[in-house]
Design an enzyme around this catalytic site. Structure first.
Site, PDB file in Angstrom:
ATOM      1  N   GLY A  97       0.825  -1.209   0.000  1.00 56.39           N
ATOM      2  CA  GLY A  97       0.000   0.000   0.000  1.00 56.39           C
ATOM      3  C   GLY A  97       0.856   1.254   0.000  1.00 56.39           C
ATOM      4  O   GLY A  97       0.511   2.258  -0.636  1.00 56.39           O
ATOM      5  N   SER A 170      -3.721   9.492   7.880  1.00 56.24           N
ATOM      6  CA  SER A 170      -2.960   8.523   7.088  1.00 56.24           C
ATOM      7  C   SER A 170      -1.642   9.132   6.629  1.00 56.24           C
ATOM      8  O   SER A 170      -1.618  10.110   5.882  1.00 56.24           O
ATOM      9  CB  SER A 170      -3.774   8.077   5.864  1.00 56.24           C
ATOM     10  OG  SER A 170      -2.912   7.478   4.914  1.00 56.24           O
ATOM     11  N   ASP A 321      -0.085  -0.307  13.265  1.00 50.72           N
ATOM     12  CA  ASP A 321       0.544  -1.543  12.763  1.00 50.72           C
ATOM     13  C   ASP A 321       0.830  -2.540  13.886  1.00 50.72           C
ATOM     14  O   ASP A 321       1.140  -3.703  13.611  1.00 50.72           O
ATOM     15  CB  ASP A 321       1.847  -1.212  12.025  1.00 50.72           C
ATOM     16  CG  ASP A 321       1.570  -0.493  10.708  1.00 50.72           C
ATOM     17  OD1 ASP A 321       0.437  -0.566  10.201  1.00 50.72           O
ATOM     18  OD2 ASP A 321       2.507   0.148  10.182  1.00 50.72           O
TER      19      ASP A 321
HETATM   20  C1  S3P Z   1       2.563   3.684   6.499  1.00 50.11           C
HETATM   21  C2  S3P Z   1       1.456   4.271   7.030  1.00 50.11           C
HETATM   22  C3  S3P Z   1       0.370   3.528   7.686  1.00 50.11           C
HETATM   23  C4  S3P Z   1       0.827   2.135   8.088  1.00 50.11           C
HETATM   24  C5  S3P Z   1       1.568   1.433   6.975  1.00 50.11           C
HETATM   25  C6  S3P Z   1       2.799   2.231   6.585  1.00 50.11           C
HETATM   26  C7  S3P Z   1       3.575   4.532   5.848  1.00 50.11           C
HETATM   27  O1  S3P Z   1      -0.707   3.383   6.765  1.00 50.11           O
HETATM   28  O2  S3P Z   1      -0.255   1.343   8.502  1.00 50.11           O
HETATM   29  O3  S3P Z   1       1.983   0.148   7.389  1.00 50.11           O
HETATM   30  O4  S3P Z   1       4.699   4.057   5.598  1.00 50.11           O
HETATM   31  O5  S3P Z   1       3.253   5.683   5.578  1.00 50.11           O
HETATM   32  P1  S3P Z   1      -1.836   4.518   6.582  1.00 50.11           P
HETATM   33  O6  S3P Z   1      -1.207   5.724   6.009  1.00 50.11           O
HETATM   34  O7  S3P Z   1      -2.830   3.906   5.634  1.00 50.11           O
HETATM   35  O8  S3P Z   1      -2.403   4.736   7.948  1.00 50.11           O
END
Ligand code: S3P
Length: 435
Positions: A97, A170, A321
């Site tokens: 993601g 986020s 996380d």
């Molecule tokens: C992350 C942000 C978080 C986290 C993901 C890594 C990042 O997600 O859960 O494992 O590296 O910016 P969200 O931005 O969807 O909260």
């Protein structure tokens, strides 16, 4: 591709030293910013996880030269902010993601078309949260049902700056918008409802990009100028260390030394929580690297037993996380742990609330599921069980730790999915446990 099931035996104690892999979030950001640098960067202690390999492969497909010097050191010849090339094929973000969302901010600003997709889990994850604000900057992004794959076309006249309040806290969305803002002529301002990890802000600052950080907002004046390549050693991943920190908290005699782990204040909520619950924890050294704090921790269990409590609001965001492993820890806490404001867990690599509840019940533990969280009473005894990874690295590792506390052998399907963030996890766990 799933891997063969793994037998997991109960343990008596946990002791030794470990150095978790380079932080996944910081590795992604330095991979992206190094590919955008004008010149060569050398990143050491880079994450060994498959997710950060996906980011590097995407940047190589966009023209950056990526060369491994050893398993954790990567040299990246950047193309400059405006030197990326059109990819020959669709980009593959795999399970990541962070790759697809952060890279969206960059792809939205390019003068060429590009497509990016990923595996079955990523293809179900919500992307409107980046598509909509990027579209307000002028980006042209097509996606069926707001999910990957995403198709980018050049924005006519380039990107415009944006003033935006994030509807969901986020770091990925904030980062995508900051990356897009590098290309927009004017000041972009992003407001966060609650603080999230700030690695993008720190890394951009290291690159010489001027950011104005106020209590809950960040302003970036674009367009940014090229920055040179740089060498950086990535601090260890606190969300990977979390499995061992919580495992240590479960055994009164445990003693672990966790070396070179990120102590960035936006990532240390677990340390505060473990202290509050009564676990032994001390910081044995701290240093600063490019604005990021990093140090070593000594940790162990609690002689008097662990306390329980409630986790909600800003603390949930800061622990997002870590909730799978905390739900396992909850089974050993007096009064258990109640997690609220955690609806985001339903749209992670799996529906983590459902995955946690299913595995806890398989272990014979009670739990109550809510739309935005769960309550895990404690203390509860656990029986050996057949555990399901649900294709999710953090679920696999969390329940491997739960199996250490069970009264008989367990089996975990698809342990290989831990390689998304922590390929060394299972052999390391085996080295540290005492039976
Ligand atoms: C992350 C942000 C978080 C986290 C993901 C890594 C990042 O997600 O859960 O494992 O590296 O910016 P969200 O931005 O969807 O909260």
């Amino acid at each position: 591709m799933t891997t063969a099931p793994l037998a997991l035996l109960p343990a008596r104690n946990l002791a030794g030293a470990l150095r978790p892999p380079g932080d996944k979030s910081i590795s992604h950001r330095y991979a992206l910013l190094s590919a955008l640098a004008a010149g060569r960067s050398r990143l050491s202690h880079f994450s060994t996880g498959a997710d950060c390999r996906s980011t590097l492969a995407c940047m190589a497909a966009l023209g950056a030269r990526v060369r491994w010097e050893d398993e954790t050191t990567v040299a990246i010849e950047g193309r400059g902010l405006r030197g990326l090339q059109a990819p020959a094929a669709a980009l593959d973000a795999g399970n990541s993601g962070t790759t697809i969302r952060l890279l969206s901010g960059i792809l939205a600003a390019q003068p060429f078309a590009a497509r990016i997709g990923g595996d079955a889990s990523l293809s179900r994850r919500p992307m409107r949260r980046v598509i909509e604000p990027l579209a307000s900057m002028g980006a042209q992004i097509a996606a069926a049902d707001g999910c990957p794959p995403l198709a980018f076309s050049p924005a006519a006249g380039g990107l415009r700056p944006l003033h935006y309040r994030l509807p969901v806290a986020s770091a990925q969305v904030k980062s995508a918008l900051l990356l897009a803002a590098l290309y927009a002529a004017g000041e972009t301002v992003i407001e966060e409802p609650l603080p999230t990890r700030d690695h993008t802000e720190l890394a951009l600052n290291e690159c010489g990009v001027t950011l104005a950080r106020r209590r809950r907002s960040i302003a970036l004046a674009g367009p940014a100028r090229d920055w040179p390549g740089r060498d950086f050693r990535i601090p260890g991943d606190p969300s990977s260390a979390a499995f061992f920190l919580c495992a240590a908290a479960l055994f009164p005699e445990a003693n672990l030394l966790i070396e070179e782990v990120s102590l960035n204040p936006t990532r240390t909520a677990l340390l505060d929580l473990l202290r509050r619950l009564g676990a032994k924890l001390s910081v044995v050294s701290v240093e600063q690297r490019g604005g990021e704090l990093c140090g070593s921790l000594q940790c162990g269990g609690s002689q008097g037993g662990l306390a329980g409590g409630d986790i909600a609001g800003a603390e949930t965001v800061a622990l997002i996380d870590e909730i799978p492993i905390l739900a396992v820890l909850a089974t050993a806490c007096r009064g258990g742990l109640r997690f609220r404001d955690a609806a985001e867990l339903r749209v992670k690599e799996s529906d983590r609330i459902a995955a946690i509840a299913r595995n806890l019940r398989a272990l014979g533990a009670e739990c109550e599921e809510f739309p935005d969280g769960l309550y895990v009473p404690g203390p509860q005894t656990l029986r050996g069980a057949r555990l399901e990874s649900c294709g999710d690295h953090r679920i696999a590792m969390a329940f491997a730790i739960a199996a250490l506390r069970a009264d008989g052998p367990s089996e975990l399907d698809d342990p290989g999915c831990a390689a998304i963030s922590y390929p060394e996890f299972f052999p390391l766990l085996e080295k540290l446990v005492e039976r």
